[in-house]
Write an enzyme that holds these catalytic residues in place. Structure first.
Site, mmCIF file in Angstrom:
data_model
loop_
_atom_site.group_PDB
_atom_site.id
_atom_site.type_symbol
_atom_site.label_atom_id
_atom_site.label_comp_id
_atom_site.label_asym_id
_atom_site.label_seq_id
_atom_site.Cartn_x
_atom_site.Cartn_y
_atom_site.Cartn_z
ATOM 1 N N GLY A 174 -4.603 5.567 9.992
ATOM 2 C CA GLY A 174 -5.581 5.776 9.299
ATOM 3 C C GLY A 174 -6.780 7.037 9.656
ATOM 4 O O GLY A 174 -7.820 7.074 9.195
ATOM 5 N N GLU A 196 -3.235 -4.420 12.150
ATOM 6 C CA GLU A 196 -4.682 -4.969 11.332
ATOM 7 C C GLU A 196 -4.437 -6.442 11.349
ATOM 8 O O GLU A 196 -5.606 -7.049 11.650
ATOM 9 C CB GLU A 196 -4.721 -4.233 10.139
ATOM 10 N N ASN A 242 3.108 1.079 2.783
ATOM 11 C CA ASN A 242 2.434 -0.150 3.086
ATOM 12 C C ASN A 242 0.969 0.114 2.464
ATOM 13 O O ASN A 242 0.172 0.874 2.779
ATOM 14 C CB ASN A 242 1.983 -0.034 4.475
ATOM 15 N N TRP A 243 0.902 -0.634 1.044
ATOM 16 C CA TRP A 243 -0.125 -0.355 0.515
ATOM 17 C C TRP A 243 -1.579 -1.166 1.022
ATOM 18 O O TRP A 243 -2.442 -0.778 0.434
ATOM 19 C CB TRP A 243 -0.014 -1.085 -0.921
ATOM 20 N N LYS A 244 -1.320 -2.019 2.025
ATOM 21 C CA LYS A 244 -2.401 -2.744 2.639
ATOM 22 C C LYS A 244 -3.082 -3.237 1.446
ATOM 23 O O LYS A 244 -2.601 -3.727 0.338
ATOM 24 C CB LYS A 244 -3.095 -1.725 3.445
ATOM 25 N N GLY A 268 0.785 4.221 5.359
ATOM 26 C CA GLY A 268 -0.211 3.633 4.670
ATOM 27 C C GLY A 268 -0.824 4.620 3.709
ATOM 28 O O GLY A 268 -0.326 4.771 2.574
ATOM 29 N N GLY A 269 -1.842 5.518 3.869
ATOM 30 C CA GLY A 269 -2.685 6.217 2.988
ATOM 31 C C GLY A 269 -1.653 7.157 1.889
ATOM 32 O O GLY A 269 -2.041 7.046 1.144
ATOM 33 N N SER A 301 -0.630 7.999 10.135
ATOM 34 C CA SER A 301 -0.906 9.103 9.376
ATOM 35 C C SER A 301 0.293 10.035 9.430
ATOM 36 O O SER A 301 0.323 11.047 9.436
ATOM 37 C CB SER A 301 -1.849 9.893 10.415
ATOM 38 N N HIS A 325 1.353 -6.145 12.001
ATOM 39 C CA HIS A 325 0.823 -4.985 11.976
ATOM 40 C C HIS A 325 -0.412 -5.206 12.815
ATOM 41 O O HIS A 325 -0.914 -6.301 12.816
ATOM 42 C CB HIS A 325 0.442 -4.863 10.358
ATOM 43 N N GLU A 349 3.866 1.674 15.610
ATOM 44 C CA GLU A 349 2.570 2.369 15.283
ATOM 45 C C GLU A 349 1.414 2.532 16.169
ATOM 46 O O GLU A 349 0.760 1.321 16.420
ATOM 47 C CB GLU A 349 2.021 1.453 13.915
HETATM 48 P P1 13P Z 1 -1.810 5.481 7.483
HETATM 49 O O1 13P Z 1 -0.541 5.918 7.031
HETATM 50 O O2 13P Z 1 -2.806 5.225 6.513
HETATM 51 O O3 13P Z 1 -2.272 6.016 8.984
HETATM 52 O O4 13P Z 1 -1.287 3.922 7.959
HETATM 53 C C1 13P Z 1 -0.258 3.678 8.932
HETATM 54 C C2 13P Z 1 0.046 2.339 8.884
HETATM 55 O O5 13P Z 1 -0.859 1.269 9.168
HETATM 56 C C3 13P Z 1 1.274 1.846 7.909
HETATM 57 O O6 13P Z 1 1.421 0.447 8.359
#
Ligand code: 13P
Length: 255
Positions: free
Chosen positions: A177, A101, A11-13, A238-239, A217, A99, A171
């Protein structure tokens, strides 16, 4: 019975320029990690990068693209929004829905997410439905009840033959994050709970076919341990999905 898929989803966000995204995909794909029939890699990228991503993965077996969201209405005067039908018309097979967010910053309710799921399924798009509790709920120990309501209000209107076509991502918000990953025990416990809740609603056979990804994470150095849990079917990352070498290791950690 169909074997459930093991999935590494990026997930590049809202990160990376088009050129950086293209380079990242090139770097990951040149590693030529061959996937087994039951394994998939999915790149959830910003809307303007979907077609580029689709053509990058077109020749690769079991590599796919995903949108990060879609609108909860079919079509019409909703300036700036993108519908599930539009995504389908450009060949996008997956879409992240709900998600945390989006729930937090865009006030997406369980009911709105139910509409989005319906629209995805009507348009042959597999939703990756996200659920998970905030820290305050985890501290109270009521995380099971919290996610049960998310499932009930967004998913349980779906009949069994449709529920099979969705992917769930657990999640925990406190792990996103933050570098604070759920322990393998916490992840397995929640994933087993989610599967048992799905089994109570749809039966054991259906529940056994649904992929439940862990997100929060996931890193190159913890993916293998997390994915080794019997009810963890890969990750939504994500990251660490923004760094080719890291995501390559995460793909290799799939069961
Ligand atoms: P991180 O891997 O950066 O914690 O993000 C997780 C996430 O929200 C994937 O959708």
């Amino acid at each position: 019975m169909r074997m459930r898929k093991q999935i590494a989803a990026a997930n590049w966000k809202m990160n990376l320029s088009f050129q950086q995204g293209e380079k990242l995909l090139d770097d990951i794909l040149t590693a030529k990690i061959a996937l087994a029939d039951h394994q998939e890699v999915i790149f959830a990228v910003p809307y303007p990068y979907l077609l580029m991503t689709r053509s990058e993965v077109a020749e690769e077996k079991n590599y796919y693209t995903a949108a990060q969201n879609c609108y909860h209405k079919k079509s019409g005067a909703y300036t700036g929004e993108v519908s599930a039908e539009m995504l389908h018309s450009i060949g996008v097979p997956y879409c992240v829905i709900g998600h945390s967010e989006r729930r937090e910053y865009f006030n997406e309710s369980n009911a709105v997410l139910a509409d989005k799921l319906n629209l995805c399924l009507e348009n042959f798009i597999t939703p990756i439905f996200c659920c998970g509790e905030p820290l305050s709920i985890r501290e109270k120990g009521t995380q099971n009840e919290f996610v049960a309501i998310q499932l009930k209000e967004s998913l349980y209107h779906l009949p069994a033959e449709k529920i099979k076509d969705i992917v769930i991502a657990y999640e925990p918000i406190w792990a996103i994050g933050t570098g604070k990953t759920a322990t393998t025990e916490q992840a397995q416990e929640m994933h087993a709970y989610l599967r048992s809740a799905l089994a109570a609603q749809y039966g054991k056979d259906i529940a056994a076919q649904i992929s439940i990804l862990y997100g929060g994470s996931v890193k190159a150095n913890n993916a293998k341990e997390l994915f080794s849990c019997p009810d963890v079917d890969g990750g939504l990352v994500g990251g660490a999905s923004l760094v080719a070498a890291d995501f390559i290791e995460i793909i290799k950690a799939l069961k």
